[in-house]
Design an enzyme around this catalytic site. Structure first.
Site, short mmCIF file in Angstrom:
data_model
loop_
_atom_site.label_atom_id
_atom_site.label_comp_id
_atom_site.label_asym_id
_atom_site.label_seq_id
_atom_site.Cartn_x
_atom_site.Cartn_y
_atom_site.Cartn_z
N GLU A 1 0.84 -1.20 0.00
CA GLU A 1 0.00 0.00 0.00
C GLU A 1 0.88 1.26 0.00
O GLU A 1 1.67 1.46 0.91
CB GLU A 1 -0.86 -0.05 1.27
N ASP B 1 -7.39 1.51 7.29
CA ASP B 1 -7.25 1.73 5.84
C ASP B 1 -6.58 0.53 5.19
O ASP B 1 -6.97 0.07 4.12
CB ASP B 1 -6.38 2.97 5.56
N ASP C 1 -0.63 -1.50 5.78
CA ASP C 1 -0.48 -0.97 7.13
C ASP C 1 -1.43 -1.71 8.08
O ASP C 1 -2.50 -2.13 7.67
CB ASP C 1 -0.87 0.52 7.16
N ASP D 1 -3.59 -0.81 10.00
CA ASP D 1 -4.67 0.07 10.45
C ASP D 1 -5.91 -0.18 9.60
O ASP D 1 -5.90 -1.01 8.70
CB ASP D 1 -4.24 1.55 10.39
#
Ligand code: 0R9
Length: 643
Positions: free
Chosen positions: A428, A505, A501, A503
């Site tokens: 990403e 997202d 990541d 997280d």
């Protein structure tokens, strides 16, 4: 209250023993799904009393611990008189005998068979505590149970002019992985019940957050359709929603309720129910409905000579943008599938299809402006599909030319051409991609950074998906082609690793990529090529030692373990905001290095195939509670693996 130890109790224990031994056989699983089945069972019993016209108010209380609940209805009250054969009260029979139920008169609808309608006895067996309070014949009666065993006979508590049933229960922590109820899930389910039983009020008191919700929807499934349309932010392409209810006698005692409308969405959304139970996996009623609508519209298009030359209308074109609610009420519903969420009554298919065919076509003839708008919509859908097929062919033509010149510019390829030892990381963002490019083993590890938006493969048309730059780059890099051109032999890497990541997202992008692989490159998942990398979230330095933690729980464990050994240990803890913050070497040591990293392999166990499909379909819609359920379920679709 004295505990009884007599012959009847021994039979009771024997009777419910199989439930405690193999709970999943009765409630599907012992995770959050199974836990909530207990509540649905009790609520459904109360709703049955409302469907049959004896109750109009149900109260559900989630107690402040979040681990126990009370359901109250204002129906007739479960009978407490002595059962003629069992010589114990009817209430006790209901709560201690498997598959027991009342005698249901003609014309009443009752859930039965399979998981749903397993009966209150299963809830009783799987609860560490259950208290039944019955108001009936001017008295209030009570009986308490522990793990299915009655603590006493039914006791009269006091005089009470009201009628109804109250069940308090506390799911047994010895049985369930977690006994935490989910208030959002409960509220959603209860509200849906009130759409399906117009006139029924359900009051939900969530003591965990001191919130109270009152649900009452007099408009029935037409209101539910309205909610669906609003949730999907869809726009109707004609003025009125269409509702169809079978007349008595038209369908052999089965009541059929349909609400439908065509919208500007590119997908079809059908919510179906049998006797108010959600049938997430569809079944004979949904199939019948689809057949009927397709036949009605095909006949309407032909009658109006509305299909232009060269346009080939398929049934899927007719259903594009269709939003619908299908509810059937039948006396003997048969549920099927691992989670019993598919209706399997064969007779219902032809009944619904005949009804939908006749009524939808009649509606279109009587409402010509709607008929015209829907016809135009269908022709548009056919044309778009034909155009998208042409685009697909173009992409396939390109992807089959699998020499290196055709590789995406941003791919940092590995030097090895042996797929056995090569792997690709789909990363990403550019900054993480940069760290990964510098940190990788150039010989065997390729990096493909994603820059733009990844399309939701379940919501976009095939043409759009295949024109999406990011997805197209993935296909080109993999080299295996897509659709009919797919060839596993041309796959350039032995492992496809999603590196995002840690997280929300990152999880979102992983989900979108998995949805794409699932829809368009499914053999890659089935044959075990797809993995999810596990970058650490924390770096924990203690003196000269460095530890890595994947999440908060692991961080806590590491800190505690070290503190046990050295109470004065001084910690420097760094939380990574994203992969881009990591030094290339750190990224290699923790996440890329095959000898040290942890990868999750993405798999779909064969017995969960159907459920996974249904879940993925509903997950990538817009209903957050369904998404939550997906995340919980998905944990079991992923095997932990050390490579
Ligand atoms: C709070 C949850 N409510 C219930 O579990 C509930 C079950 C139930 C019921 C009857 C009335 N209210 C109820 N609430 C009932 C049904 C019948 C006759 N009288 C009362 C009948 O169907 O004939 N019962 C469900 C099964 C039984 N009662 C029975 F088998 F004991 F009759």
């Amino acid at each position: 209250m004295s505990t009884r130890y007599d012959a009847s109790q021994i039979t009771v224990l024997r009777g419910l023993e199989p439930v405690r031994k193999r709970p999943a056989m009765y409630i599907g699983s012992t995770d959050s799904y199974g836990l909530h089945q207990l509540l649905w069972e009790i609520v459904d019993n109360a709703v049955d009393e409302a469907i049959n016209g004896f109750a109009n108010f149900i109260q559900v209380i989630l107690h402040s611990d979040g681990h126990s609940a009370t359901v109250i209805d204002n129906g007739r009250g479960i009978p407490v008189d002595l059962h003629p054969e069992e010589k114990i009260s009817a209430l006790e029979v209901i709560l201690t005998t498997l598959h027991s139920g009342g005698k249901f008169g003609q014309g009443s609808y009752r859930r039965s068979g399979g998981l749903h309608g397993v009966g209150s006895s299963v809830v009783n067996a799987l609860s560490s505590e259950l208290v039944a309070t019955i108001r009936r014949d001017g008295l209030c009666y009570q009986q308490s149970y522990q793990r299915g065993v009655p603590l006493s006979e039914v006791q009269v508590v006091e005089a009470d002019p009201q009628t109804g049933t109250t069940i308090f229960f506390r799911p047994d922590p010895q049985i369930f992985e977690s006994v935490e109820f989910d208030p959002e899930l409960i509220a959603e389910r209860l509200e849906t019940k009130t759409y399906l039983t117009p006139g029924l009020t359900i009051l939900f008191e969530d003591e965990t957050s001191a919130a109270t919700h009152r649900f009452l929807h007099t408009g029935g499934i037409a209101d539910l359709l309205e909610r669906s349309i609003a949730r999907y932010k869809a726009h109707l392409i004609h003025p009125d929603k269409i509702t169809i209810v079978s007349e008595n006698g038209q369908t052999n005692g089965t009541r059929i309720e349909l609400a439908l409308a065509w919208t500007d969405l590119t997908e079809e959304i059908t919510q179906s129910f049998a006797n108010g139970i959600p049938t997430l996996a569809g079944g004979s009623h949904e199939v019948g409905f689809r057949d009927g609508v397709a036949e009605a519209m095909m006949s309407y298009l032909k009658a109006h000579d509305a299909i232009p030359r060269g346009v080939d209308v398929k049934r899927s074109d007719i259903r594009e943008g269709l939003v619908a609610v299908v509810n059937v009420l039948l006396s003997d519903p048969q549920f099927q599938g691992q989670t019993k969420d598919k209706l399997n009554n064969p007779e219902i298919r032809s009944q619904i299809s005949a009804l939908a065919r006749m009524e939808v076509e009649r509606y279109m003839h009587r409402n010509q402006s709607t008929g015209g708008a829907v016809a135009t919509r269908i022709i548009q859908a056919s044309r778009a599909r034909m155009a998208s097929r042409a685009a697909t062919k173009e992409v396939r033509r390109k992807t089959t030319v699998s020499h290196r010149l055709n590789l995406p510019g941003k791919l940092a390829d590995c030097s090895s051409t042996d797929p056995q030892e090569s792997e690709i990381f789909i990363v990403e963002g550019d900054s993480a991609g940069g760290s990964a490019k510098q940190g990788r083993d150039r010989r065997t590890q390729a990096i493909l950074p994603l820059r733009g938006k990844v399309l939701n493969a379940l919501q976009a048309s095939e043409g759009k998906v295949l024109q999406n730059k990011e997805l197209n780059d993935i296909v080109s890099a993999l080299g295996c082609g897509i659709g009919k051109q797919f060839s596993e032999a041309n796959l350039r890497y032995g492992r496809i690793i999603l590196l995002m990541d840690a997280d929300s997202d990152g999880h979102h992008i992983s989900t979108l990529l998995l949805a794409f692989l699932y829809c368009y490159l499914r053999p890659l998942i089935d044959h075990g090529y797809v993995f999810i990398a596990q970058p650490p979230l924390y770096r924990i330095d203690v003196g000269k030692e460095t530890h890595w933690a994947l999440d908060d729980a692991q961080k806590e464990r590491i800190v505690k373990r070290i503190q046990r050994k050295r109470q004065d240990a001084k910690f420097v803890i760094q939380r990574f905001k994203g992969l881009g913050e990591m030094m290339p070497r750190t990224l290699f040591e923790t996440t890329l290095d095959p000898t040290r990293r942890r990868l999750l392999r993405v798999t779909i166990p064969p017995d969960q195939e159907q459920t996974s499909h249904q879940t993925i379909e509903s997950l990538l819609g817009k209903d957050p509670s369904q998404r939550f359920r997906f995340i919980v379920e998905n944990a079991s679709l992923v095997d932990e693996l050390d490579i």
